[in-house]
Design an enzyme around this catalytic site. Sequence first.
Site, PDB file in Angstrom:
ATOM      1  N   SER A 271       0.827  -1.209   0.000  1.00 30.54           N
ATOM      2  CA  SER A 271       0.000   0.000   0.000  1.00 30.54           C
ATOM      3  C   SER A 271       0.858   1.254   0.000  1.00 30.54           C
ATOM      4  O   SER A 271       2.072   1.203   0.185  1.00 30.54           O
ATOM      5  CB  SER A 271      -0.901   0.005   1.229  1.00 30.54           C
ATOM      6  OG  SER A 271      -0.113   0.333   2.359  1.00 30.54           O
ATOM      7  N   LYS A 272       0.166   2.368  -0.174  1.00 29.59           N
ATOM      8  CA  LYS A 272       0.821   3.676  -0.177  1.00 29.59           C
ATOM      9  C   LYS A 272       1.559   3.901   1.148  1.00 29.59           C
ATOM     10  O   LYS A 272       2.634   4.475   1.178  1.00 29.59           O
ATOM     11  CB  LYS A 272      -0.287   4.722  -0.347  1.00 29.59           C
ATOM     12  CG  LYS A 272       0.199   6.079  -0.702  1.00 29.59           C
ATOM     13  CD  LYS A 272      -0.955   7.007  -0.934  1.00 29.59           C
ATOM     14  CE  LYS A 272      -1.497   7.531   0.367  1.00 29.59           C
ATOM     15  NZ  LYS A 272      -2.721   8.284   0.284  1.00 29.59           N
ATOM     16  N   ARG A 273       0.957   3.418   2.216  1.00 33.28           N
ATOM     17  CA  ARG A 273       1.569   3.606   3.530  1.00 33.28           C
ATOM     18  C   ARG A 273       2.928   2.900   3.632  1.00 33.28           C
ATOM     19  O   ARG A 273       3.840   3.377   4.287  1.00 33.28           O
ATOM     20  CB  ARG A 273       0.630   3.134   4.640  1.00 33.28           C
ATOM     21  CG  ARG A 273       0.123   4.303   5.469  1.00 33.28           C
ATOM     22  CD  ARG A 273      -1.031   3.934   6.349  1.00 33.28           C
ATOM     23  NE  ARG A 273      -2.296   4.193   5.664  1.00 33.28           N
ATOM     24  CZ  ARG A 273      -3.209   3.278   5.405  1.00 33.28           C
ATOM     25  NH1 ARG A 273      -3.015   2.020   5.761  1.00 33.28           N
ATOM     26  NH2 ARG A 273      -4.325   3.601   4.792  1.00 33.28           N
TER      27      ARG A 273
END
Length: 519
Positions: A271-273
């Site tokens: 994910s982006k995180r």
Amino acid sequence: MNDEINNKPIRLRFAPSPTGGLHLGGLRTLLYNFLFVQQQGGKLILRIEDTDQKRFVAGAEQYIFECCQWLGINIDESVQHGGEYGPYRQSERKALYQQYVQQLIDGGLAYYAFDTPEELDAMRESFKSVLPHDQIQYDQKTRMKMTNSLTLSAEETKKKLDNKTPFVIRIKMPEQEQIVLPDAIRGAVHFDSQLLDDKVLMKADGLPTYHFAVVVDDYLMKISHVLRGEEWLPSAGIHALLWRYLGWEKDMPIWIHLPLILKPDGNGKLSKRDSERLGIPIYALQWKDATSGDLIEGFKEKGFVPQALSNFLALSAWNDGSTQEVFSIDELIQKFSLERLHHHSAKFDYEKAKWYNETYLQQMPTTALTDCVKNCLVTKQIQHHYTDTQLEELVELTKARCQLINDFYDQNAYLFHKPTSIDTAALTGKWNADKKKLFEQLIVVFEQANNFSHDVLHHTLQEFCATQNIKLGEIQLPLRVMLVGGKFGIGVTHILALIGKKESIERITNGLNALSTIA
Ligand code: GLU
């Protein structure tokens, strides 16, 4: 070239939603679509799936085209390229969806639902005691308790429609049926209609949901193969049913659901995180987060060349059956095959991505690599005096240690700026007043030098040492520490030649000042 399979022209689509940056999974889907189309001599359509106006992010559409350009991915039909199956933005195809949803309503396969958000909440509440939480949905167990055209009379429904009562249109799931979706790499995927909800097909704003638009558009755009991410597999049963409900089953594309790219530790979808948390890129190009305004570096900004990223991505869920890992784009186009796509998810291996990049950098002609380094210096706004020949020399001298284009700057920053500190500890016990005098004399020699090229400097230093009756090794370490700040860097004569006479003298002078504290 074979541009038809089963007499159907090869037409694939990449269908991103403009809701954010295009991440690795999307890029890989795009790449596989491209490879297959190129191999088969088909057409690649880029369709913008922007029916969710709430999640729309300005700039995301343009960004997708920029990613295609950077990766060298050729699009045949799109909002930018035109084509005979447009419009290629779903928000501009409203009237088309209307016609087909009407067909479903008329056939009793879809229905109007007038429930307010409060009524939907009340339904969930009332079923709490009889159904497990995750099974409470708008479906055959609940639909007959709701306000919809199945429970209202035809007159009541008409009245509500005439009065402009807000409504959605839902698909009517068959009661007890196994829906089968043939997936080319997973085999037959089964869905039990009893477990599927009556998904909304048309929203209250008059726009279709993704589920409806994707089927109508894949049909109207004559899509032959759908290569998309595994995250869409749970919805594929509804899509297969819609193909049948609309009477298009025989035109259904060949389905391929690509495996997920997992976090580096294998714990869930990348994910982006993860990008922020681990400092690893997940976008091709820099992306500005719409909510935080943060700039998130992409593979390009990290110093990747697009060929390396493509090769890495291509091999992350496919191989040609041999142990070969490095493939040019042309080879990938030639060898790519749907049969050899994996269907198991794999962890994102950033080290492997860097290995690919390193391999490509080592193979690149020096001039091409130097151009990449020049662009990187421009992007980083690094001022320098180097000629192309000098930069080529630097590239040749240092490329064996560089994995990323940025490494050429990061590892050689001392060639662009004076050292901010001098590691005097590196010379403890090796520095004294005599050494200082020696270097003062060396400055004089350098001042008189009229040729500061690498070869000549080599002789100059040798002669200097001979005159002083010392070994070259005695001056090399202190000279390096003064020039770069510590015990690192390329050969000292190369450093001297590259930074030039004036700068060399200045750095030695500064070094002598710094070293006066230890002698
Ligand atoms: N619009 C979907 C997305 O954003 C594409 C799903 C599909 O390819 O069917 O990923």
